[in-house]
Write a protein that holds these residues in place. Structure first.
Motif, PDB file in Angstrom:
ATOM      1  N   ALA A  56       6.016  -0.392   5.308  1.00  0.00           N
ATOM      2  CA  ALA A  56       5.309  -0.007   4.088  1.00  0.00           C
ATOM      3  C   ALA A  56       6.239   0.774   3.168  1.00  0.00           C
ATOM      4  N   PRO A  57       6.030   0.688   1.850  1.00  0.00           N
ATOM      5  CA  PRO A  57       6.859   1.466   0.908  1.00  0.00           C
ATOM      6  C   PRO A  57       6.740   2.965   1.218  1.00  0.00           C
ATOM      7  N   SER A  58       7.833   3.667   1.032  1.00  0.00           N
ATOM      8  CA  SER A  58       7.822   5.095   1.382  1.00  0.00           C
ATOM      9  C   SER A  58       6.920   5.900   0.451  1.00  0.00           C
ATOM     10  N   ILE A  59       6.625   5.357  -0.744  1.00  0.00           N
ATOM     11  CA  ILE A  59       5.752   6.099  -1.662  1.00  0.00           C
ATOM     12  C   ILE A  59       4.270   6.006  -1.262  1.00  0.00           C
ATOM     13  N   TYR A  60       3.974   5.182  -0.277  1.00  0.00           N
ATOM     14  CA  TYR A  60       2.567   5.002   0.117  1.00  0.00           C
ATOM     15  C   TYR A  60       2.154   6.049   1.143  1.00  0.00           C
ATOM     16  N   LYS A  61       0.875   6.335   1.197  1.00  0.00           N
ATOM     17  CA  LYS A  61       0.307   7.109   2.305  1.00  0.00           C
ATOM     18  C   LYS A  61       0.599   6.335   3.585  1.00  0.00           C
ATOM     19  N   PRO A  62       0.898   7.057   4.679  1.00  0.00           N
ATOM     20  CA  PRO A  62       1.366   6.360   5.879  1.00  0.00           C
ATOM     21  C   PRO A  62       0.369   5.363   6.461  1.00  0.00           C
ATOM     22  N   SER A  63       0.935   4.409   7.156  1.00  0.00           N
ATOM     23  CA  SER A  63       0.126   3.429   7.874  1.00  0.00           C
ATOM     24  C   SER A  63      -0.672   4.129   8.971  1.00  0.00           C
ATOM     25  N   LEU A  64      -1.795   3.536   9.319  1.00  0.00           N
ATOM     26  CA  LEU A  64      -2.645   4.126  10.361  1.00  0.00           C
ATOM     27  C   LEU A  64      -2.343   3.569  11.744  1.00  0.00           C
ATOM     28  N   ILE A  65      -1.432   2.582  11.809  1.00  0.00           N
ATOM     29  CA  ILE A  65      -1.224   1.936  13.119  1.00  0.00           C
ATOM     30  C   ILE A  65       0.140   2.248  13.705  1.00  0.00           C
ATOM     31  N   LYS A  66       0.222   2.095  15.020  1.00  0.00           N
ATOM     32  CA  LYS A  66       1.523   2.099  15.688  1.00  0.00           C
ATOM     33  C   LYS A  66       1.614   0.803  16.478  1.00  0.00           C
ATOM     34  N   ALA A  67       2.835   0.339  16.654  1.00  0.00           N
ATOM     35  CA  ALA A  67       3.023  -0.923  17.363  1.00  0.00           C
ATOM     36  C   ALA A  67       3.851  -0.656  18.601  1.00  0.00           C
TER      37      ALA A  67
END
Ligand SMILES: O=C(O)[C@H](O)COP(=O)(O)O
Ligand SMILES: [Mn+2]
Ligand SMILES: [Mn+2]
Length: 618
Positions: free
Chosen positions: A607-618
């Motif tokens: 995801a772009p660094s300017i976005y609020k973080p992703s909610l998932i981990k892989a």
């Protein structure tokens, strides 16, 4: 704004604005008439390399922002599409009692999703998490879809108007200068939703404007009120009228001739959206501008009280008939005349676009205006559509929502299908794209609008959910799209009627439709997110401070027609999603703005660094 701004512009436009819009693609007609021809020419399987560099070469004068999405280090792209499905107004409420339609509905699909470990959680959908002034503000579709689509939290209209009033910048801008030309010798009209709902407008902001105008020399002011009962409890309009009358009495003491001139319920006059019913806008024009309406009264409180009818079977504030206030000779007290100023005091866009067109466009033929006042000083509280520059003049600059997920998608060759019915069509297109009308790239996107019924939705709680499902399944199976975006309007639109039984039915219908969509997504090895944009159906009763339902003297539970402060559920899954992918546990404050990064991860990108973080981990 979706069809509203693309398709309808031709019906009335200023000549200089026509060109810009003609260069823009209009939103799609239903699939049968307008297949996504371009998507066929670009196979959906392989995201094309980011064209940022090529773009810089062809347009060297522009500083090209690098939209290139980098591959996710762990999660490879799915073979099938990624679907984001919004159950509009489907909150996860702490009150799990008989007034919670989400809880009461038979929803085997959602129940099963809730039971999957680490693939269900809730996220914030109200207040500061979506850019509203405070955490006492319920969420709404505009701010919700802005956050979902842009991956960022920006100060929204309500907050920007507060700041402009507090700092006084509102009174220094070009929009204010324009209306102030009418202060000495003409009338200044304010038109908008009279309540403290904070979704489309706020009464205290109207008062701030009125005081500002009178302090700066406005001699004659008329207010045209739209009664609410949808973002605030039904029946509260009388209180808002009384409060406004008291404020106006104080302003009269200061030498201003100020009065309420016309009005009507927000679902009857002026505030249509997405061209669902232009007749509402005409009814508003007739009342506000021409002074023509089926009912005349000499004061607004009598108007609202009388038109609400009896206590046994009251007409909802939302549906009060249009009315005009007249003097003792029966003449309207505040028609809109040449050289007057008109302020639409709602900050939210969707329900102001149509009336703005009627005021702004000289050449307008969608309905017969009968009389078009000359040299109107017309402004919106905000500019409602930045692409159309509508209206050209406004009091407060709107939120700037940049680098939305759709822009990343089109720059990376990712095809998108977006679908809803009329009532929510602009939500999954215009709001999702950061208030941009039309396509971001018509070659890579198809937006499909299923026409909504023109009735009160408790009488048809299935709305167009089955048609949306059928069209979305077809899009998923077509293999043309990497992203599929769907909004089901039912829990929200039926929830707004305050009809508990119908809202339970609405939730059940949507649950059945989600089941179908997930099955078809599994058949193509897709990945999906099912979530919502704010609460509504999850609480259908007004409550006291302790959360206890409030009853009328006759023992009837008082319906809650508004949204709620509840968080919303988010579920992830799909046959194409590796078992290792689960929600992370270090983002407890996650909100709607975290969904875009999550979607981009599911597509196999960082995801772009300017976005609020992703909610998932892989
Ligand atoms: O405009 C409306 O219908 C309500 O005020 C808010 O509902 P929405 O935010 O879900 O559209
Ligand atoms: Mn909504
Ligand atoms: Mn709503």
């Amino acid at each position: 704004m979706g069809k509203g701004c693309g398709g309808a512009l031709g019906k009335g436009k200023k000549k200089d604005e026509a060109k810009a819009q003609e260069a823009k693609p209009a939103a799609a007609e239903p699939a049968a008439q307008a297949p996504a021809a371009s998507a066929e020419s670009k196979p959906a399987e392989t995201p094309a390399p980011a064209p940022a560099a090529a773009e810089a070469a062809t347009a060297p004068q522009k500083m090209a922002y690098d939209y290139t999405l980098k591959p996710h280090p762990v999660l490879a792209p799915p073979t099938g599409p990624v679907m984001v499905c919004i159950l509009d107004g489907f909150g996860e409420n702490e009150f799990k009692d008989e007034y919670n339609a989400v809880h009461m509905a038979k929803t085997p699909t959602v129940d099963a999703l809730r039971a999957v470990p680490n693939r269900f959680r809730t996220i914030k959908a109200h207040g500061t998490a979506v850019g509203l002034p405070s955490d006492a503000d319920m969420g709404n579709s505009e701010v919700g879809h802005n956050a979902l689509g842009s991956g960022q939290v920006v100060d929204q209209g309500a907050r920007l108007v507060d700041i402009a009033l507090e700092t006084g910048t509102m009174f220094e801008g070009a929009g204010w200068k324009l209306i102030s030309q009418a202060f000495p010798a003409n009338t200044v009209h304010f038109i908008g939703l009279l309540s403290d709902g904070g979704v489309h407008s706020r009464a205290d902001q109207l008062v701030g404007c009125l005081r500002g105008a009178v302090a700066r020399g406005a001699k004659r002011v008329r207010v045209h009120i739209l009664t609410d009962g949808r973002d605030v409890p039904d029946g509260s309009s009388i209180k808002f009228v009384e409060e406004l009358e008291a404020e106006m009495a104080a302003l009269r003491e200061k030498g201003c001739d100020i009065a309420i001139a016309s009005g009507g319920g927000r679902m009857k006059v002026t505030m249509d959206r997405y061209e669902a019913d232009w007749a509402m806008v005409k009814a508003g024009w007739d009342a506000h501008v021409l002074g023509k309406a089926p009912h005349q009264f000499t004061d607004a409180k009598t108007a609202v009280t009388t038109l609400r009818g009896t206590d046994e079977a009251p007409v909802s504030d939302q549906y009060i008939d249009p009315f005009v206030i007249v003097d003792k000779n029966g003449a309207p007290v505040g028609t809109i005349q040449d050289n007057d100023a008109v302020v639409l005091f709602n900050f939210r866009a969707d329900r102001m676009v149509e009336i703005s067109k009627a005021f702004e466009y000289e050449d307008f033929s969608t309905f017969d205006r009968e009389r078009f006042p000359e040299n109107l000083r017309f402004v919106g509280m905000m500019q409602y559509d930045g692409d159309l520059k509508l209206p050209a003049n406004f009091l407060v600059p709107p939120p700037e929502i940049s680098h939305v997920s759709g822009q990343y998608f089109v720059r990376n060759g990712i095809t998108t299908f977006a679908c809803s019915e009329t009532q929510k069509f602009g939500h999954v297109t215009f709001f999702w794209n950061g208030n941009r009308s039309g396509y971001l790239d018509a070659a890579l996107e198809q937006y499909l609008e299923i026409p909504s019924d023109k009735i009160e939705f408790n009488h048809a709680p299935d709305m167009k959910a089955r048609e949306i499902t059928a069209a979305s399944k077809e899009a998923i199976l077509s293999g043309k799209y990497k992203v599929v975006r769907v909004n089901f309007a039912n829990p929200d639109m039926v929830g707004h009627t305050g009809d508990l039984g119908a809202t339970i039915r609405a939730c059940e219908t949507v649950d059945a439709c989600v089941k179908e969509l997930l099955e078809v997504m599994d058949s193509v090895n897709g990945r999906w997110i099912v979530t919502s944009d704010h609460g509504n159906a999850d609480d259908m009763v007004q409550r006291d401070k302790k959360g206890r339902p409030i009853f009328s003297e006759e023992g009837k539970a008082l319906p809650l027609t508004s949204h709620t402060l509840a968080p919303v559920p988010i579920f992830i899954g799909g046959a194409g999603l590796p078992d290792t992918v689960v929600f992370r546990d270090d983002e407890p404050e996650g909100g709607l703005a975290n969904v875009a990064a999550t979607t981009i991860n599911l597509l196999g990108y960082e995801a772009p660094s300017i976005y609020k973080p992703s909610l998932i981990k892989a």
